[in-house]
Design a protein around this motif. Structure first.
Motif: not given
Length: 205
Positions: A178-200
């Motif tokens: 449903e988005t124009g994001l590539s698999r690589r972009e999704i992996v990068i964004r999820l990884a950054e969001a996950y690290r942020g969630a852990l720190r939060g």
């Protein structure tokens, strides 16, 4: 041939038939989940597997049971990959994420068919086979990530809970479709969001 040898051969054939029939049923449920998810019934699965319905019911009581066995086999593949990896810390986590994305590419339509009314932690504490295997797949990569981020190991269970949310097959497939994001972009964004969630989570106490 003695009676004992004949009985042993008969038992071996039964075990062989059982393995073959179970494999056919699991392959069939995976195929139908991709091709016709709205038509998933035990009769449809048995027909695709070329096994009589009565025989299919001897192995699995419901189509949900077949799906659960199928999903467990996929999660066990992730668990085995994680256990065999020689990487550590962030590289290990990244490699397991990549493997999970590969599995979603191949098996995703079947993985999203199971939805429980119970949450991740409840199922984990109750010893749900799929969730325990998922825990075993992610525990070492997540623990290594926590260490790299300088976060306490005693938040591992919460970190796994957050991981289950962030890397849910249904939501990843939604992002891919449903988005124009590539698999690589999704992996990068999820990884950054996950690290942020852990720190939060850690900052909140």
């Amino acid at each position: 041939m003695t009676g004992r040898q004949g009985a042993r051969r008969g038992e071996d054939k039964l075990r062989s038939d059982t393995r073959r029939n179970r494999r056919r049923l699991l392959e069939a449920v995976g195929e139908l989940a991709r091709e016709a998810p709205d038509q998933l019934t035990m009769h449809a699965v048995a027909s695709r597997a070329e096994i009589g319905p009565a025989t299919a019911y001897r192995y699995y009581s419901t189509v949900d049971d077949v799906l659960a066995a199928y999903v467990l086999s996929v999660v066990e593949e992730l668990r085995d990959f994680s256990a065999a990896s020689t990487a550590e810390g962030q590289p290990l986590f990244d490699s397991v994420v990549d493997k999970w994305m590969d599995l979603l590419d191949e098996y995703g339509p079947a993985l999203v068919q199971i939805r429980s009314r119970q949450g991740y932690l409840k199922r984990l504490h109750n010893g749900n086979e799929i969730i325990v295997a998922m825990r075993d797949a992610w525990a070492r990569p997540v623990r290594g990530l926590l260490d790299d981020l300088g976060l306490p190991d005693d938040m591992l269970e919460y970190a796994l809970f957050l991981n289950n949310i962030m890397y849910d097959p249904r939501e990843i497939q939604d992002l891919l479709r449903e988005t124009g994001l590539s698999r690589r972009e999704i992996v990068i964004r999820l990884a950054e969001a996950y690290r942020g969630a852990l720190r939060g989570w850690a900052r909140a106490g």
